[in-house]
Design a protein around this motif. Structure first.
Motif, short mmCIF file in Angstrom:
data_model
loop_
_atom_site.label_atom_id
_atom_site.label_comp_id
_atom_site.label_asym_id
_atom_site.label_seq_id
_atom_site.Cartn_x
_atom_site.Cartn_y
_atom_site.Cartn_z
N GLY A 128 0.67 -1.31 0.06
CA GLY A 128 0.04 -0.03 0.07
C GLY A 128 1.00 1.12 -0.09
O GLY A 128 0.24 2.40 0.14
N GLY A 129 2.17 0.91 -0.05
CA GLY A 129 3.03 2.29 -0.16
C GLY A 129 3.70 2.62 1.02
O GLY A 129 4.26 3.86 1.07
N LEU A 130 3.32 2.27 2.22
CA LEU A 130 3.88 2.68 3.47
C LEU A 130 5.30 2.71 3.58
O LEU A 130 5.99 1.48 3.50
CB LEU A 130 3.37 1.76 4.85
CG LEU A 130 3.97 2.36 6.06
CD1 LEU A 130 3.56 3.78 6.38
CD2 LEU A 130 3.37 1.49 7.00
N ASN A 131 6.09 3.73 3.60
CA ASN A 131 7.63 3.69 3.70
C ASN A 131 8.23 4.80 4.62
O ASN A 131 8.19 5.96 3.72
CB ASN A 131 8.26 3.61 2.27
CG ASN A 131 9.75 3.43 2.44
OD1 ASN A 131 10.35 3.47 3.39
ND2 ASN A 131 10.31 2.89 1.16
N GLU A 132 8.17 4.87 5.78
CA GLU A 132 8.39 5.74 6.47
C GLU A 132 9.32 5.76 7.61
O GLU A 132 9.19 4.69 8.28
CB GLU A 132 6.99 6.63 7.17
CG GLU A 132 7.09 7.78 7.62
CD GLU A 132 5.81 8.64 7.63
OE1 GLU A 132 5.72 9.81 8.80
OE2 GLU A 132 4.77 8.13 7.58
N THR A 133 10.24 6.83 7.86
CA THR A 133 11.14 6.60 9.01
C THR A 133 11.08 7.56 10.21
O THR A 133 10.81 8.64 9.73
CB THR A 133 12.71 6.72 8.50
OG1 THR A 133 12.90 5.77 7.64
CG2 THR A 133 13.72 6.69 9.61
N VAL A 134 10.82 6.85 11.45
CA VAL A 134 10.43 7.68 12.39
C VAL A 134 11.19 7.62 13.64
O VAL A 134 11.64 6.53 14.02
CB VAL A 134 8.89 7.43 12.88
CG1 VAL A 134 8.31 8.42 14.07
CG2 VAL A 134 7.92 7.60 11.71
N PRO A 135 11.58 8.87 14.25
CA PRO A 135 12.51 8.57 15.36
C PRO A 135 11.89 7.99 16.62
O PRO A 135 10.51 8.38 17.01
CB PRO A 135 13.09 10.12 15.90
CG PRO A 135 11.96 10.80 15.12
CD PRO A 135 11.37 9.90 14.21
N LEU A 136 12.44 7.14 17.52
CA LEU A 136 11.92 6.72 18.86
C LEU A 136 11.78 7.80 19.70
O LEU A 136 12.42 8.91 19.76
CB LEU A 136 12.85 5.41 19.18
CG LEU A 136 13.01 4.37 18.55
CD1 LEU A 136 14.07 3.50 19.05
CD2 LEU A 136 11.82 3.34 18.86
N ASN A 137 10.67 7.69 20.61
CA ASN A 137 10.60 8.66 21.62
C ASN A 137 11.33 8.29 22.92
O ASN A 137 11.90 7.35 22.81
CB ASN A 137 9.16 9.02 21.75
CG ASN A 137 8.30 7.77 22.50
OD1 ASN A 137 8.65 6.82 22.86
ND2 ASN A 137 6.74 7.65 22.48
N LEU A 141 -3.19 1.84 3.99
CA LEU A 141 -2.65 0.52 4.00
C LEU A 141 -3.41 -0.63 3.35
O LEU A 141 -4.90 -0.39 3.26
CB LEU A 141 -2.92 0.12 5.63
CG LEU A 141 -2.22 -1.07 6.36
CD1 LEU A 141 -0.39 -0.57 6.07
CD2 LEU A 141 -2.38 -0.83 8.01
N GLU A 142 -2.83 -1.56 3.05
CA GLU A 142 -3.50 -2.86 2.33
C GLU A 142 -3.27 -4.16 2.95
O GLU A 142 -2.37 -4.13 3.95
CB GLU A 142 -3.00 -2.87 0.78
CG GLU A 142 -3.28 -1.82 -0.12
CD GLU A 142 -2.71 -2.00 -1.34
OE1 GLU A 142 -2.03 -2.83 -1.60
OE2 GLU A 142 -2.66 -1.01 -2.37
N THR A 143 -3.94 -5.20 2.91
CA THR A 143 -3.82 -6.44 3.41
C THR A 143 -2.29 -7.03 3.04
O THR A 143 -1.93 -7.08 1.93
CB THR A 143 -4.81 -7.45 3.03
OG1 THR A 143 -6.17 -6.84 3.53
CG2 THR A 143 -4.40 -8.81 3.65
N GLY A 144 -1.50 -7.30 4.36
CA GLY A 144 -0.28 -7.89 4.08
C GLY A 144 0.58 -7.90 5.39
O GLY A 144 -0.03 -8.10 6.45
N THR A 145 1.82 -7.69 5.18
CA THR A 145 2.51 -7.41 6.47
C THR A 145 3.34 -6.16 6.69
O THR A 145 3.64 -5.78 5.79
CB THR A 145 3.79 -8.74 6.19
OG1 THR A 145 2.99 -9.85 6.03
CG2 THR A 145 4.60 -8.62 7.33
N ILE A 146 3.26 -5.68 7.89
CA ILE A 146 4.04 -4.53 8.07
C ILE A 146 5.51 -4.80 8.67
O ILE A 146 5.27 -5.83 9.66
CB ILE A 146 2.99 -3.60 8.99
CG1 ILE A 146 1.88 -3.10 8.35
CG2 ILE A 146 4.05 -2.38 9.60
CD1 ILE A 146 0.91 -2.49 9.39
#
Length: 248
Positions: free
Chosen positions: A217-226, A238-243
């Motif tokens: 579904g195209g999710l590709n994002e980098t996020v810092p830990l809090n 989001l689409e059905t599948g594996t994150i």
């Protein structure tokens, strides 16, 4: 140290004195010894301190008692510090015990007293008193690779000294747990995806860095830990599948 006293008759008296000599002095010297055939008596001690040693002759049936003194200088002995680290190598956040033992350098003897100051990478900076065996220990979970230094403070009887030891602290293993809310969802619904990173024992502490989220579904994002070691993203694609969440 050997302390000896010889008793002689004062003219016009003569002869070889008999009886005892009592030695007293700083550091706790207090011992009575019988004169030998030559009118001499000796003691050995390892507790002498700077000051005045007094020798008192008891007298006998032919000679009267008498006393003499001698000033003595007892300088501080050299000391040596040995350092141990357990475990070494370790991993980040692991509980590590650092110990230092102080010993007298010959001809000095005895068990040093005083304190040890430990410094080392990762913020180690702690002063600990020596125990009855001349050892001091600290535990830490913040150690980093580098050199630990242990500085002995010294006391009236022992000079200060320093010991050091190189330590290796490897990265600890980590694990990532992922949550999706809501799950299941419907197409176009706002979904929150979170990942929490934790240390794997014996490592400890809260990881820092980033999480990269990818999925169908195209999710590709980098996020810092809090501050809690968690990172989250929201998506409506989001689409059905594996994150997949990859900790940096």
């Amino acid at each position: 140290v050997t302390v000896c006293a010889t008793v002689t008759a004062v003219a016009p008296g003569s002869g070889t004195p008999t009886g005892t000599i009592t030695f007293t002095g700083p550091g706790g010297l207090n011992e009575t010894v019988t004169l030998d055939a030559g009118g001499m008596a000796c003691v050995t001690t390892t507790v002498l301190e700077t000051g005045t040693v007094t020798v008192t002759y008891s007298g006998d049936e032919c000679l009267s008692s008498s006393t003499s003194t001698v000033d003595v200088a007892v300088n501080p002995a050299a000391s040596a510090v040995s350092v141990t680290v357990d475990p070494n190598p370790s991993v980040c956040g692991e509980t590590v015990t650092v110990c230092a033992t102080v010993t007298a350098v010959a001809p000095g003897s005895g068990t040093p007293t005083g304190t040890i100051t430990f410094t080392g990478p990762g913020g180690l900076n702690e002063t600990v008193p020596l125990n009855a065996s001349g050892t001091a220990c600290v535990t830490t979970t913040t150690l980093e690779t580098g050199t630990i230094t242990a500085v002995y403070s010294g006391n009236t009887c022992f000079l200060s000294s320093t010991g050091s030891l190189d330590v290796t602290v490897n990265p600890a293993s980590s694990t990532v747990s992922v949550t999706v809310e809501p799950n299941p969802s419907v197409c176009g619904e706002t979904v929150t995806v979170c990942a929490t990173v934790t240390a794997v024992a014996p490592g400890s502490g809260t990881p820092t860095g980033t999480i990269t989220f990818t999925s169908s579904g195209g999710l590709n994002e980098t996020v810092p830990l809090n501050a809690s070691g968690t990172a989250c993203v929201t998506t409506t694609t989001l689409e059905t599948g594996t994150i997949t969440a990859v900790y940096s």
